[in-house]
Design an enzyme around this catalytic site. Structure first.
Site: not given
Length: 377
Positions: A264, A285, A290, A292, A299, A343, A346
């Protein structure tokens, strides 16, 4: 055959024996009477300790008239029992707090009503109630504590947020419980345990070393490129969803999944170089914040259309993702709550139960669901 001689007690000893026998019978009778009284109370749900104290304070008739009452039982077990508050105890809902009776006594002494005390006890832990007692009496408890998930410790923050932002009680409680009254990325709560219902956003962060459970590689059947990873359970759910979508003519794919803290950082630096700070602040983020990094955020794209929001796959996901445990994490409607721009691509794995509930309740944000049902702080 020899005769056995009977032994006869002399007169003084015989009298003593009779007296002892009478005393024994009296004590036996009293004991049996006591056991019967205790039994009457324990059948109602009172503990033996409470029953003993009830009998020796001559309050059995009162207790029998009240019937089963957990708070009254706790009061008779407690060293803090105060006879003048007995009627109050019967009208205050029981909560499993260590200092329940002591706290009730102090709140009554401060002038709080039975209803006020029920509100206070239901919105705070034992320690939170003790802290609350130390403050000046609050006049309008129901103003914020009519909201079920309001927290006793947050009272002053609710008042301040409502005054400054002009929000109503429910909106203020939701915002403060989610730490939205604090600056983004400041004084965040550290999430240190992996779970499918974990919440990570601009106020709830992960450490540099956090790694999700059961990370597995994603095959090219599910991903747009090799080398991606995610949580195993989330991947299994996605694979099933992808195959079911294919049966109906839709082709979905994972374009991004797990990213470590360092990944990230690298992505932020890359975007900063090409797009500038404003773009990074708006669309990415900060490291540690994040979703993720949880291994549960994907995504998702379409194999047929470049812009996912314009694809038939997006429409299919909107109607079916919840069946597999996925929610669209950041919607346009909820930008003020999630703290992130919309998003459409996402998606987040939360499990079928939560995803189904969110879908059936007007696609409420995950922040709202978490604050109402999952926040155990």
């Amino acid at each position: 055959m020899r005769k056995i001689k009977s032994i006869k007690l002399k007169e003084p000893y015989l009298g003593i024996t009779k007296v002892i026998g009478v005393i024994f019978c009296i004590f036996l009778g009293l004991f049996l009477f006591y056991c019967k009284q205790v039994s009457d109370l324990t059948k109602l749900g009172y503990s033996k300790e409470a029953s003993h104290n009830i009998l020796f304070s001559f309050q059995k008739d009162y207790v029998l008239s009240v019937g089963e009452n957990k708070t009254l039982n706790k009061a008779f077990e407690s060293e803090d029992f105060n006879e003048k508050y007995m009627d109050n105890y019967t009208k205050i809902n029981y909560v499993p707090h260590e200092h329940l009776i002591s706290n009730i006594n102090k709140l009554l002494k401060k002038g709080y009503s039975n209803n006020d005390i029920n509100i206070i006890l239901s919105h705070g832990s034992d320690d939170a109630v003790i802290r609350f007692i130390k403050r000046d009496k609050v006049k309008y408890l129901e103003e914020f504590f009519s909201v079920d998930y309001a927290k006793l410790d947050n009272y002053d923050r609710y008042v301040k947020y409502s005054d400054e932002m002009g929000e109503d009680e429910e909106e203020s409680v939701l915002a403060v419980n989610l730490d939205m009254d604090k600056e983004d990325y400041k004084d965040s709560y550290l999430v240190d345990k992996f779970s499918f219902d974990m919440l990570v956003n601009k106020h709830r962060s992960l450490s540099k070393d956090f790694t999700p459970d059961n990370l597995v590689k994603i095959s090219l059947d599910d991903a747009s490129e090799s080398g991606m990873k995610c949580n195993k359970t989330a991947l299994e759910a996605f694979t099933k969803m992808r195959k079911d979508a294919e049966k109906e003519g839709y082709e979905i794919i994972i374009n991004s999944a797990y990213r470590s803290y360092q990944e990230q950082v690298d992505l932020s630096n890359l975007y900063l170089k090409y797009y500038g700070q404003n773009y990074v602040d708006k669309y990415l983020a900060k490291p540690g914040y994040s979703e993720h990094q949880t291994g549960l955020g994907f995504d998702i794209g379409s194999r047929k259309v470049n812009v996912f929001a314009n694809s038939k796959e997006y429409v299919w996901m909107q109607e079916n993702a919840y069946k597999y445990g996925f929610i669209q994490r950041f919607t346009k409607r909820d930008e003020d709550i999630t703290g992130f721009n919309s998003e459409p691509w996402h998606y987040r794995y939360v499990g079928v139960e939560i995803a189904k509930y969110i879908y059936e309740h007007n696609n409420m944000s995950f922040e709202e669901y978490w604050a109402i049902y999952l926040d155990k702080r």
